[in-house]
Each structure stands twice: as structure tokens, then as C-alpha cells.
Design a protein around this motif. Structure first.
Motif, PDB file in Angstrom:
ATOM      1  N   CYS A  23      16.419  13.300 -24.511  1.00 28.02           N
ATOM      2  CA  CYS A  23      15.743  14.479 -25.067  1.00 28.02           C
ATOM      3  C   CYS A  23      14.543  14.840 -24.189  1.00 28.02           C
ATOM      4  CB  CYS A  23      15.300  14.202 -26.502  1.00 28.02           C
ATOM      5  SG  CYS A  23      13.982  12.990 -26.672  1.00 28.02           S
ATOM      6  N   PRO A  24      13.932  16.016 -24.377  1.00 31.02           N
ATOM      7  CA  PRO A  24      12.774  16.397 -23.567  1.00 31.02           C
ATOM      8  C   PRO A  24      11.641  15.371 -23.680  1.00 31.02           C
ATOM      9  CG  PRO A  24      13.628  18.300 -24.741  1.00 31.02           C
ATOM     10  CD  PRO A  24      14.352  17.105 -25.291  1.00 31.02           C
ATOM     11  N   PRO A  25      10.794  15.290 -22.655  1.00 26.95           N
ATOM     12  CA  PRO A  25       9.663  14.355 -22.699  1.00 26.95           C
ATOM     13  C   PRO A  25       8.697  14.725 -23.818  1.00 26.95           C
ATOM     14  CG  PRO A  25       9.466  15.840 -20.830  1.00 26.95           C
ATOM     15  CD  PRO A  25      10.837  16.057 -21.402  1.00 26.95           C
ATOM     16  N   PRO A  26       7.866  13.782 -24.234  1.00 25.31           N
ATOM     17  CA  PRO A  26       6.956  14.062 -25.350  1.00 25.31           C
ATOM     18  C   PRO A  26       5.925  15.122 -25.005  1.00 25.31           C
ATOM     19  CG  PRO A  26       6.420  11.956 -24.325  1.00 25.31           C
ATOM     20  CD  PRO A  26       7.723  12.398 -23.732  1.00 25.31           C
ATOM     21  N   LEU A  27       5.574  15.903 -26.009  1.00 22.59           N
ATOM     22  CA  LEU A  27       4.406  16.767 -25.898  1.00 22.59           C
ATOM     23  C   LEU A  27       3.181  15.898 -26.151  1.00 22.59           C
ATOM     24  CD1 LEU A  27       5.479  19.923 -27.968  1.00 22.59           C
ATOM     25  CD2 LEU A  27       5.503  19.620 -25.484  1.00 22.59           C
ATOM     26  N   VAL A  28       2.263  15.863 -25.204  1.00 20.46           N
ATOM     27  CA  VAL A  28       1.093  14.999 -25.318  1.00 20.46           C
ATOM     28  C   VAL A  28      -0.124  15.855 -25.676  1.00 20.46           C
ATOM     29  CG1 VAL A  28      -0.406  13.351 -24.144  1.00 20.46           C
ATOM     30  CG2 VAL A  28       2.057  13.382 -23.646  1.00 20.46           C
ATOM     31  N   PHE A  29      -0.757  15.525 -26.785  1.00 22.89           N
ATOM     32  CA  PHE A  29      -1.962  16.224 -27.242  1.00 22.89           C
ATOM     33  C   PHE A  29      -3.167  15.437 -26.733  1.00 22.89           C
ATOM     34  CE2 PHE A  29       1.510  17.271 -30.033  1.00 22.89           C
ATOM     35  CZ  PHE A  29       1.420  18.659 -30.103  1.00 22.89           C
ATOM     36  N   SER A  30      -3.795  15.989 -25.720  1.00 25.03           N
ATOM     37  CA  SER A  30      -4.752  15.214 -24.925  1.00 25.03           C
ATOM     38  C   SER A  30      -5.984  14.785 -25.706  1.00 25.03           C
ATOM     39  CB  SER A  30      -5.180  16.015 -23.688  1.00 25.03           C
ATOM     40  OG  SER A  30      -5.758  17.255 -24.067  1.00 25.03           O
ATOM     41  N   ASN A  31      -6.360  15.505 -26.755  1.00 29.37           N
ATOM     42  CA  ASN A  31      -7.562  15.164 -27.516  1.00 29.37           C
ATOM     43  C   ASN A  31      -7.256  14.378 -28.790  1.00 29.37           C
ATOM     44  OD1 ASN A  31      -9.458  16.324 -25.762  1.00 29.37           O
ATOM     45  ND2 ASN A  31      -9.072  18.367 -26.609  1.00 29.37           N
ATOM     46  N   SER A  32      -6.028  13.913 -28.925  1.00 33.89           N
ATOM     47  CA  SER A  32      -5.637  13.188 -30.139  1.00 33.89           C
ATOM     48  C   SER A  32      -5.468  11.708 -29.870  1.00 33.89           C
ATOM     49  CB  SER A  32      -4.313  13.727 -30.690  1.00 33.89           C
ATOM     50  OG  SER A  32      -4.506  14.930 -31.385  1.00 33.89           O
ATOM     51  N   GLY A  33      -5.742  10.930 -30.919  1.00 31.08           N
ATOM     52  CA  GLY A  33      -5.380   9.531 -30.916  1.00 31.08           C
ATOM     53  C   GLY A  33      -4.007   9.368 -31.538  1.00 31.08           C
ATOM     54  N   HIS A  34      -3.921   8.501 -32.543  1.00 30.02           N
ATOM     55  CA  HIS A  34      -2.631   8.131 -33.134  1.00 30.02           C
ATOM     56  C   HIS A  34      -2.116   9.155 -34.147  1.00 30.02           C
ATOM     57  CE1 HIS A  34       0.468   5.157 -33.838  1.00 30.02           C
ATOM     58  NE2 HIS A  34       0.205   5.085 -35.135  1.00 30.02           N
ATOM     59  N   THR A  35      -2.939  10.170 -34.477  1.00 27.90           N
ATOM     60  CA  THR A  35      -2.591  11.047 -35.599  1.00 27.90           C
ATOM     61  C   THR A  35      -2.778  12.519 -35.241  1.00 27.90           C
ATOM     62  OG1 THR A  35      -3.529   9.255 -36.964  1.00 27.90           O
ATOM     63  CG2 THR A  35      -2.795  11.223 -38.113  1.00 27.90           C
ATOM     64  N   PRO A  36      -1.985  13.074 -34.330  1.00 26.80           N
ATOM     65  CA  PRO A  36      -2.155  14.480 -33.938  1.00 26.80           C
ATOM     66  C   PRO A  36      -2.064  15.460 -35.099  1.00 26.80           C
ATOM     67  CG  PRO A  36      -0.724  13.354 -32.369  1.00 26.80           C
ATOM     68  CD  PRO A  36      -0.945  12.405 -33.511  1.00 26.80           C
ATOM     69  N   PHE A  37      -1.292  15.149 -36.142  1.00 28.26           N
ATOM     70  CA  PHE A  37      -1.169  16.065 -37.276  1.00 28.26           C
ATOM     71  C   PHE A  37      -2.522  16.320 -37.942  1.00 28.26           C
ATOM     72  CE2 PHE A  37       3.003  14.171 -36.793  1.00 28.26           C
ATOM     73  CZ  PHE A  37       3.846  15.261 -36.897  1.00 28.26           C
ATOM     74  N   VAL A  38      -3.404  15.353 -37.903  1.00 26.73           N
ATOM     75  CA  VAL A  38      -4.741  15.494 -38.473  1.00 26.73           C
ATOM     76  C   VAL A  38      -5.747  15.939 -37.412  1.00 26.73           C
ATOM     77  CG1 VAL A  38      -6.657  14.223 -39.553  1.00 26.73           C
ATOM     78  CG2 VAL A  38      -4.297  13.809 -40.294  1.00 26.73           C
ATOM     79  N   GLU A  39      -5.625  15.408 -36.214  1.00 24.10           N
ATOM     80  CA  GLU A  39      -6.633  15.642 -35.180  1.00 24.10           C
ATOM     81  C   GLU A  39      -6.490  17.001 -34.487  1.00 24.10           C
ATOM     82  OE1 GLU A  39      -7.438  11.829 -32.847  1.00 24.10           O
ATOM     83  OE2 GLU A  39      -5.598  11.318 -33.939  1.00 24.10           O
ATOM     84  N   GLN A  40      -5.273  17.442 -34.252  1.00 25.51           N
ATOM     85  CA  GLN A  40      -5.040  18.733 -33.611  1.00 25.51           C
ATOM     86  C   GLN A  40      -3.966  19.515 -34.375  1.00 25.51           C
ATOM     87  OE1 GLN A  40      -5.041  17.011 -29.204  1.00 25.51           O
ATOM     88  NE2 GLN A  40      -5.269  19.240 -29.181  1.00 25.51           N
ATOM     89  N   PRO A  41      -4.230  19.847 -35.640  1.00 25.00           N
ATOM     90  CA  PRO A  41      -3.183  20.459 -36.460  1.00 25.00           C
ATOM     91  C   PRO A  41      -2.711  21.816 -35.952  1.00 25.00           C
ATOM     92  CG  PRO A  41      -5.301  20.546 -37.578  1.00 25.00           C
ATOM     93  CD  PRO A  41      -5.481  19.648 -36.393  1.00 25.00           C
ATOM     94  N   ARG A  42      -3.595  22.611 -35.381  1.00 24.18           N
ATOM     95  CA  ARG A  42      -3.177  23.937 -34.917  1.00 24.18           C
ATOM     96  C   ARG A  42      -2.161  23.820 -33.791  1.00 24.18           C
ATOM     97  NH1 ARG A  42      -4.733  28.701 -36.093  1.00 24.18           N
ATOM     98  NH2 ARG A  42      -6.571  27.893 -37.192  1.00 24.18           N
ATOM     99  N   GLU A  43      -2.446  22.954 -32.830  1.00 24.64           N
ATOM    100  CA  GLU A  43      -1.536  22.800 -31.696  1.00 24.64           C
ATOM    101  C   GLU A  43      -0.201  22.193 -32.141  1.00 24.64           C
ATOM    102  OE1 GLU A  43      -4.658  21.897 -31.848  1.00 24.64           O
ATOM    103  OE2 GLU A  43      -5.738  22.715 -30.105  1.00 24.64           O
ATOM    104  N   VAL A  44      -0.275  21.238 -33.063  1.00 21.43           N
ATOM    105  CA  VAL A  44       0.956  20.635 -33.590  1.00 21.43           C
ATOM    106  C   VAL A  44       1.761  21.675 -34.367  1.00 21.43           C
ATOM    107  CG1 VAL A  44       1.885  18.938 -35.216  1.00 21.43           C
ATOM    108  CG2 VAL A  44       0.046  18.286 -33.647  1.00 21.43           C
ATOM    109  N   ALA A  45       1.101  22.467 -35.176  1.00 19.51           N
ATOM    110  CA  ALA A  45       1.793  23.491 -35.959  1.00 19.51           C
ATOM    111  C   ALA A  45       2.502  24.491 -35.045  1.00 19.51           C
ATOM    112  CB  ALA A  45       0.799  24.216 -36.862  1.00 19.51           C
ATOM    113  N   GLU A  46       1.864  24.875 -33.970  1.00 19.00           N
ATOM    114  CA  GLU A  46       2.491  25.811 -33.033  1.00 19.00           C
ATOM    115  C   GLU A  46       3.744  25.202 -32.415  1.00 19.00           C
ATOM    116  OE1 GLU A  46      -0.634  26.685 -30.312  1.00 19.00           O
ATOM    117  OE2 GLU A  46      -1.669  28.090 -31.679  1.00 19.00           O
ATOM    118  N   ALA A  47       3.665  23.939 -32.040  1.00 15.89           N
ATOM    119  CA  ALA A  47       4.820  23.267 -31.437  1.00 15.89           C
ATOM    120  C   ALA A  47       5.970  23.144 -32.444  1.00 15.89           C
ATOM    121  CB  ALA A  47       4.419  21.889 -30.923  1.00 15.89           C
TER     122      ALA A  47
END
Length: 242
Positions: A208-232
Motif C-alpha cells: 500500500c502507499p507509504p504512511p502519511l507522516v504528520f511532522s508535529n504529532s507524537g503517537h496521537t495525530p487524531f488529537v494533535e493535528q485533527p485538521r490535517e488528519v481530517a483532510e486526509a
């Protein structure tokens, strides 16, 4: 154009509300059940990944048509097993901050479980917070940070039972290879628990495609970068609803 139901499975130490911001930003309702032994089900005995996958399969069977399945960390382990079992009932599968390996450092996590059983809440909150979030989320503080610190402070030491079962999980490579749904992999660039390399290994193995990496997130992108995760997520889901 059909809009399939979304089922999202939460991380260890959280509950289904960790997806509230993403649900609001996507404009789509998300079914986010609490795992046994956590959240609204904290009075129930904790169970392992395979039994939690049974719960998810039963939930999907009660719905009409296929679903988008999302899992974060502990929830991703459950999602791998459930998606493999459900086959075409899963339209897409999103995995975040996980690995398909059995735990590689059991001695480290045995010590962590022992700390979680300590009734002193302050040390426990600090430990969980440092594990689940990256520095970019911790340093500014803010309402969302305080909300989750308060949530962690309310956790019963019995949450260590759920943690112990997560850390004792079996290898999930056979399961993730059996997933037929399109996979979206997410990772936090600041993750101390599971690195982007862990997600890349899944990509390499299943194609499958490589992971999308959220550079400002730790273990919990859904909480740390919700806007970027929601767009993806919105883009991914729409692709497979056309």
C-alpha cells in the motif's frame, strides 16, 4: 454517491471521544465505541485484541453495507484483525501509529505496566502524556492538552490490565496481509512509541502507499493535528465512495 458509515477505534488510555474533533472537521458522524475496560466500559474486564475484534465484527454486522474502519494504536491492532475477518464489509481501512509485530521490548513495557498500577496519579499522568503526545503538542499546553491530562488523571490503575494485554499481543502480520480493503497509513513524526518506520514496514509488506507522516504529532495525530488528519481521511474516503 454513497457515504459509508465510519467506525473508529481508540488508542489505549483514551476513549471514543478522541475522534470528536476529526468528526466535526470532516462533517461526518463517526461511530467510536469504547473498548472493554476503558472509557464508558471501564467497569468491564479488559480483553485482548482478538476479542475486541469480535466486538467490532458484531458491530459491523449490525450495519447495512460496508464501512470505513479507522484504528489508532491499540485500535489499529484491533482494526487489522477485524478488517481481515470482515473482508468486503470494510470499504477502507486506516491504521495509525502501530506495528504488525508482536511487542519487541516486553521488558520495557512490563516496567511501564508496573508504573501504571501505582496509585499515584501525578506520575501516571506525566508518563501517559509523554508517551502519547509529541513535544509540539505538549509545549504550548492549551485546552485540548489540559482536557486529556484531566482525562488521564481520572484513569483507574486497572487500566494497566488493558495495557498489559496490548503489550502481550501476538504478531499481526498474517492479519494485515489478509486485509483486502484499501489501506491508509498514518504516523506521527514525533512518535516515541511507534515510529513512522514501523508504518513503512507495513507499506513495504502489503504494497500500500507509504504512511502519511504528520511532522508535529507524537503517537496521537487524531488529537494533535485533527485538521490535517481530517483532510486526509475525507479525501481517502471520498476516493472509494465514487
Amino acid at each position: 454517491m454513497p457515504r459509508y458509515p465510519v467506525i473508529a477505534l481508540h488508542s489505549l488510555f483514551f476513549d471514543g471521544s478522541m475522534f470528536d474533533d476529526v468528526a466535526a472537521l470532516t462533517g461526518r458522524p463517526i461511530i467510536a465505541p469504547d473498548h472493554r475496560g476503558q472509557g464508558s466500559r471501564r467497569d468491564e474486564a479488559a480483553v485482548g485484541v482478538d476479542t475486541l475484534a469480535d466486538d467490532v465484527c458484531a458491530l459491523v454486522e449490525d450495519l447495512e453495507g460496508p464501512v470505513h474502519l479507522v484504528g489508532s494504536s491499540m485500535g489499529a491492532y484491533v482494526a487489522m484483525v477485524a478488517a481481515a475477518r470482515l473482508g468486503e464489509r470494510v470499504r477502507t481501512c486506516t491504521l495509525s501509529a502501530a506495528t504488525a509485530d508482536a511487542e519487541q521490548r516486553p521488558e520495557v513495557f512490563a516496567a511501564l505496566v508496573a508504573e501504571l498500577r501505582d496509585p499515584g496519579p501525578a506520575a501516571r499522568v506525566d508518563l501517559i502524556t509523554r508517551t502519547m503526545f509529541g513535544a509540539a503538542f505538549l509545549e504550548p499546553g492549551g485546552d485540548r492538552y489540559r482536557r486529556w491530562r484531566e482525562h488521564f488523571a481520572r484513569l483507574d490503575p486497572a487500566v494497566a490490565d488493558a495495557a498489559e494485554l496490548v503489550f502481550a499481543r501476538r504478531s499481526l502480520w498474517e492479519d494485515v496481509r489478509a486485509v483486502t480493503a484499501p489501506l491508509l497509513l498514518l504516523a506521527g513524526g514525533l512518535d516515541r512509541a511507534k515510529s513512522p518506520a514501523d508504518m513503512q514496514r507495513i507499506s513495504d509488506e502489503v504494497g500500500c502507499p507509504p504512511p502519511l507522516v504528520f511532522s508535529n504529532s507524537g503517537h496521537t495525530p487524531f488529537v494533535e493535528q485533527p485538521r490535517e488528519v481530517a483532510e486526509a481521511l475525507a479525501s481517502f474516503w471520498t476516493t472509494y465512495e465514487e
